[in-house]
Design a protein around this motif. Structure first.
Motif, PDB file in Angstrom:
ATOM      1  N   LEU A  77       0.785  -1.453  -0.013  1.00 28.69           N
ATOM      2  CA  LEU A  77       0.145   0.148  -0.246  1.00 28.69           C
ATOM      3  C   LEU A  77       0.896   1.399   0.026  1.00 28.69           C
ATOM      4  CD1 LEU A  77      -2.706  -0.891   2.317  1.00 28.69           C
ATOM      5  CD2 LEU A  77      -3.090  -0.945  -0.181  1.00 28.69           C
ATOM      6  N   GLU A  78       1.986   1.148   0.809  1.00 33.30           N
ATOM      7  CA  GLU A  78       2.632   1.946   0.380  1.00 33.30           C
ATOM      8  C   GLU A  78       3.716   2.586  -0.846  1.00 33.30           C
ATOM      9  OE1 GLU A  78       4.443   5.829   1.934  1.00 33.30           O
ATOM     10  OE2 GLU A  78       2.947   5.277   2.893  1.00 33.30           O
ATOM     11  N   LYS A  81       1.004   3.411  -3.100  1.00 35.69           N
ATOM     12  CA  LYS A  81      -0.356   4.655  -2.786  1.00 35.69           C
ATOM     13  C   LYS A  81      -0.817   5.684  -4.134  1.00 35.69           C
ATOM     14  CE  LYS A  81       2.705   7.379  -0.947  1.00 35.69           C
ATOM     15  NZ  LYS A  81       3.536   8.134   0.775  1.00 35.69           N
TER      16      LYS A  81
END
Length: 355
Positions: A77-78, A81
């Motif tokens: 997710l990071e 993003k």
């Protein structure tokens, strides 16, 4: 633009972003003519205000946001993003009561280079955004994936992981948009890509921007070699976009506004569009603008501030190119296929739902 009836138009290649998205682009510098401004749906619609009433929407293509390669799933997710935010943004546009119906498809960035496992994890991330925006509704807007090759080093597409990523795309039934540059990087990118793409049987391929050929001259390596490579791709389920021509205008023509609209620019596009129509047939060519990037090359020739005229000019050039080629021999396709270049072929290529 026209008073006579026109076939359905779907612009198969546009980019959109908000002003706050600009820092998430690694390629967009202050020197770029499109830097510092939002390019959203209202601005796009203003640029195409004279389009025939048969205009039926567009396909959004990812804008190469910043990303990182996760070291393990906990970083997904990071690392992703910004590309996920892009998907969230465009999917949200499709809910807009005024113009949401014009969003006909989304070609989303994907970590194809990381293989099947990463693609499966990424798909779950996209599905989470689907749930967020659409709940349990099946919107069907995700029609394809893209991972640009044009700005990557040699050997990017050849490792086994890349082929595994392409196999995942094949298995989903989505397309893979091929972004290579036969202008600035000679033919090595397409030479590396062809055997890999051919090895994934059943993969649906869309070649962006006529393969970005060097308009006004032959590619380094020769136009005959370029034709051979395109003919190899035509043995697959590949289609070609009649798009992106202004970006490939020779730098030596900068400031020569007399090349627009005719005949010089049309002749330069015909030099590459003609063999591609001959190789693929009219039913496997689709119209696209590459807005707002189409304005960069157009401004280089016409002068800064002329960007807004690029879409109508490209429409006129494509109209002339299609008319000329339709009158020539040696290109397969009936009247419905030629009309389909403007939009109906894109429905088939991207498996876009009819409205």
């Amino acid at each position: 633009m026209e008073s006579t009836p026109h076939p359905m138009i779907i612009d198969s290649h546009i980019h959109l972003w908000r002003e706050e998205d600009i820092p998430t682009f690694g390629w967009l510098t202050p020197q770029n003519p499109v830097y510092g401004s939002a390019y959203d749906v209202p601005k796009y619609l203003k640029c195409i205000s004279g389009v025939p009433s048969s205009y039926s929407g567009f396909v959004f293509v990812e804008v190469d946001r910043k990303y990182e390669n996760p070291k393990d799933p906990s970083e997904d997710l990071e690392c992703w993003k910004w590309v996920l935010e892009e998907y969230r943004y465009v999917l949200g546009l499709s809910k807009n009561p005024e113009y949401g119906h014009l969003v006909r498809g989304i070609v989303q960035w994907a970590p194809v280079h990381l293989g099947r496992d990463a693609m499966e994890r990424y798909q779950k991330c996209l599905e989470a955004v689907d749930k967020e925006i659409y709940g349990d509704e099946d919107h069907g807007l995700l029609v394809g994936y893209r991972f640009l090759i044009q700005d990557k080093p040699q050997g990017t597409i050849t490792p086994p992981h890349f082929r595994e990523g392409l196999e995942f795309i094949r298995d989903t039934g989505k397309t893979f948009d091929v972004g290579v540059d036969c202008n600035r990087h000679t033919l090595w990118q397409i030479e590396e890509a062809v055997p890999v793409l051919k090895s994934v049987e059943g993969l649906k391929i869309v070649i962006n921007h006529l393969s970005k050929p060097p308009l006004g001259r032959e590619p380094e390596g020769g136009i005959e070699r370029w034709k051979e490579l395109m003919a190899e791709l035509a043995e697959t389920q590949a289609a070609v976009k009649l798009s992106g021509g202004f970006s490939e205008v020779p730098p030596t023509l900068a400031g020569h506004g007399d090349i627009f609209p005719e005949p010089k620019m049309i002749d330069m596009v015909l030099d590459y569009a003609r063999p591609l129509f001959q190789i693929f047939g009219a039913d496997r060519v689709i119209f696209g603008s590459d807005w707002p990037m189409c304005g960069i090359g157009y401004e280089r020739v016409m002068g800064r501030g002329a960007q807004s005229g690029s879409w109508p000019e490209w429409y006129r050039i494509c109209t002339a190119v299609i008319k000329q080629l339709q009158e020539e021999e040696g290109i397969s396709g009936g009247p419905e296929d030629w009309d389909g270049v403007w939009g109906r072929n894109a429905l088939h290529v991207y498996n876009i739902r009819t409205q």
